[in-house]
Enzyme design. Sequence first.
Site, PDB file in Angstrom:
ATOM      1  N   SER A   1       2.487  68.103  80.723  1.00  0.00           N
ATOM      2  CA  SER A   1       3.605  67.123  81.536  1.00  0.00           C
ATOM      3  C   SER A   1       4.468  68.068  82.484  1.00  0.00           C
ATOM      4  O   SER A   1       5.070  69.010  82.115  1.00  0.00           O
ATOM      5  CB  SER A   1       4.657  66.626  80.538  1.00  0.00           C
TER       6      SER A   1
ATOM      7  N   HIS B   1       0.069  65.290  83.425  1.00  0.00           N
ATOM      8  CA  HIS B   1       0.805  64.128  83.032  1.00  0.00           C
ATOM      9  C   HIS B   1       2.079  64.169  83.792  1.00  0.00           C
ATOM     10  O   HIS B   1       2.808  65.208  84.122  1.00  0.00           O
ATOM     11  CB  HIS B   1       1.226  64.176  81.564  1.00  0.00           C
TER      12      HIS B   1
ATOM     13  N   ASP C   1       5.517  62.139  85.034  1.00  0.00           N
ATOM     14  CA  ASP C   1       6.571  61.239  84.489  1.00  0.00           C
ATOM     15  C   ASP C   1       7.512  60.719  85.820  1.00  0.00           C
ATOM     16  O   ASP C   1       8.035  61.368  86.587  1.00  0.00           O
ATOM     17  CB  ASP C   1       7.536  61.981  83.615  1.00  0.00           C
TER      18      ASP C   1
ATOM     19  N   MET D   1      10.418  58.431  86.397  1.00  0.00           N
ATOM     20  CA  MET D   1      11.555  57.709  85.953  1.00  0.00           C
ATOM     21  C   MET D   1      12.632  57.106  86.818  1.00  0.00           C
ATOM     22  O   MET D   1      12.486  57.883  88.003  1.00  0.00           O
ATOM     23  CB  MET D   1      12.450  58.796  85.345  1.00  0.00           C
TER      24      MET D   1
ATOM     25  N   HIS E   1       2.687  58.324  84.406  1.00  0.00           N
ATOM     26  CA  HIS E   1       3.395  57.452  83.183  1.00  0.00           C
ATOM     27  C   HIS E   1       4.580  56.943  83.928  1.00  0.00           C
ATOM     28  O   HIS E   1       5.660  57.846  84.188  1.00  0.00           O
ATOM     29  CB  HIS E   1       3.812  58.499  82.078  1.00  0.00           C
TER      30      HIS E   1
ATOM     31  N   MET F   1       7.884  55.237  83.996  1.00  0.00           N
ATOM     32  CA  MET F   1       9.013  54.752  82.821  1.00  0.00           C
ATOM     33  C   MET F   1       9.940  54.050  83.972  1.00  0.00           C
ATOM     34  O   MET F   1      11.005  54.535  84.364  1.00  0.00           O
ATOM     35  CB  MET F   1       9.782  55.863  82.180  1.00  0.00           C
TER      36      MET F   1
ATOM     37  N   MET G   1       4.725  56.548  72.681  1.00  0.00           N
ATOM     38  CA  MET G   1       5.707  57.446  72.682  1.00  0.00           C
ATOM     39  C   MET G   1       6.396  58.167  71.310  1.00  0.00           C
ATOM     40  O   MET G   1       6.304  57.410  70.326  1.00  0.00           O
ATOM     41  CB  MET G   1       7.082  56.929  73.203  1.00  0.00           C
TER      42      MET G   1
ATOM     43  N   ASP H   1       3.080  61.242  73.412  1.00  0.00           N
ATOM     44  CA  ASP H   1       3.904  61.884  74.333  1.00  0.00           C
ATOM     45  C   ASP H   1       5.247  62.042  73.859  1.00  0.00           C
ATOM     46  O   ASP H   1       6.139  61.233  73.392  1.00  0.00           O
ATOM     47  CB  ASP H   1       4.139  60.784  75.604  1.00  0.00           C
TER      48      ASP H   1
ATOM     49  N   GLY I   1       5.122  69.145  77.232  1.00  0.00           N
ATOM     50  CA  GLY I   1       6.058  69.370  78.410  1.00  0.00           C
ATOM     51  C   GLY I   1       6.471  70.716  78.074  1.00  0.00           C
ATOM     52  O   GLY I   1       6.202  71.763  78.696  1.00  0.00           O
TER      53      GLY I   1
HETATM   54  C1  DX5 Z   1       9.771  61.950  77.996  1.00  0.00           C
HETATM   55  C2  DX5 Z   1       8.161  62.222  79.028  1.00  0.00           C
HETATM   56  C3  DX5 Z   1       7.357  62.880  78.244  1.00  0.00           C
HETATM   57  C4  DX5 Z   1       7.861  64.496  78.460  1.00  0.00           C
HETATM   58  C5  DX5 Z   1       7.301  64.993  77.229  1.00  0.00           C
HETATM   59  O1  DX5 Z   1      10.213  60.906  78.356  1.00  0.00           O
HETATM   60  O2  DX5 Z   1       7.447  60.849  79.171  1.00  0.00           O
HETATM   61  O3  DX5 Z   1       6.122  63.035  79.283  1.00  0.00           O
HETATM   62  O4  DX5 Z   1       7.382  65.313  79.336  1.00  0.00           O
HETATM   63  O5  DX5 Z   1       8.181  66.226  77.122  1.00  0.00           O
HETATM   64  P1  DX5 Z   1       8.112  67.125  75.644  1.00  0.00           P
HETATM   65  O6  DX5 Z   1       6.668  67.562  75.462  1.00  0.00           O
HETATM   66  O7  DX5 Z   1       8.858  68.312  75.962  1.00  0.00           O
HETATM   67  O8  DX5 Z   1       8.653  66.465  74.727  1.00  0.00           O
HETATM   68 ZN    ZN Z   2       5.482  60.891  79.687  1.00  0.00          ZN
END
Ligand code: DX5
Ligand code: ZN
Length: 224
Positions: free
Chosen positions: A7, A32, A34, A36, A65, A67, A136, A174, A196
């Site tokens: 990620s 991946h 993200d 947001m 992804h 969000m 999640m 994730d 990530g």
């Molecule tokens: C969190 C994201 C993840 C994030 C995970 O809201 O959706 O994709 O990058 O990160 P780690 O692996 O650091 O928990």
């Molecule tokens: Zn994610």
Amino acid sequence: MAQIVPSILSADFARLAEEIAKVEQGGASMLHVDVMDGHFVPNLTIGPPVVKCIRKVTRMTLDVHLMMTNPEPFVAAFVEAGADQISVHQEACPHLDRALRLIQSEGALAGVVLNPSTPITMLEEVLGTADFVLLMSVNPGLGGQKMIPRALDKVRSLASRREELGLKFPIEIDGGVTEENLAEVVRAGVDWVVAGATVFCNPDPAATVARMQQIAANAPALRT
Ligand code: DX5
Ligand code: ZN
């Protein structure tokens, strides 16, 4: 075999192309991304223009992804920017069936995501439609959080429901995956493992991906 899906949330955004090249060198075939919106989750990240730039520097599958609340109006733009697969949150989509079909009609794989507090029973009516399910294992919005242990119980329940229904959709997880808990995550039934901070906060992301891919390959999967 389970795939490690780096990620970019914890990557150095000023050097994104170099960061992406490192994980590709490490053997990752999916990335991946993200998105947001500062509304569905308390953070802001990127939109289609950045996905378009990422598309130009990698051949990896782009796993986007979303969000965000009301993601449907943005689906076409993300697909046009180069997203291969797009996941939307069940909690953000009152018309989830329509949202998944929209993603598919635009030409991408459609995933549905559940927050840690949402039970998998909420997916019952779309399990035959979604191309993959993302569970999640942290509350979304931040990288580098600790995994909520109950997430693996959800993975086991979903894997067993998948079996009962005779379906084959991949299960993605994730949040909070480390080299230490990775084998247990894979044994629970996860097919795509997002990571990530574990990858990008390590001084050698390429070696970390390669090592994690090896751990995943060696973890005997207990599939019922
Ligand atoms: C969190 C994201 C993840 C994030 C995970 O809201 O959706 O994709 O990058 O990160 P780690 O692996 O650091 O928990
Ligand atoms: Zn994610």
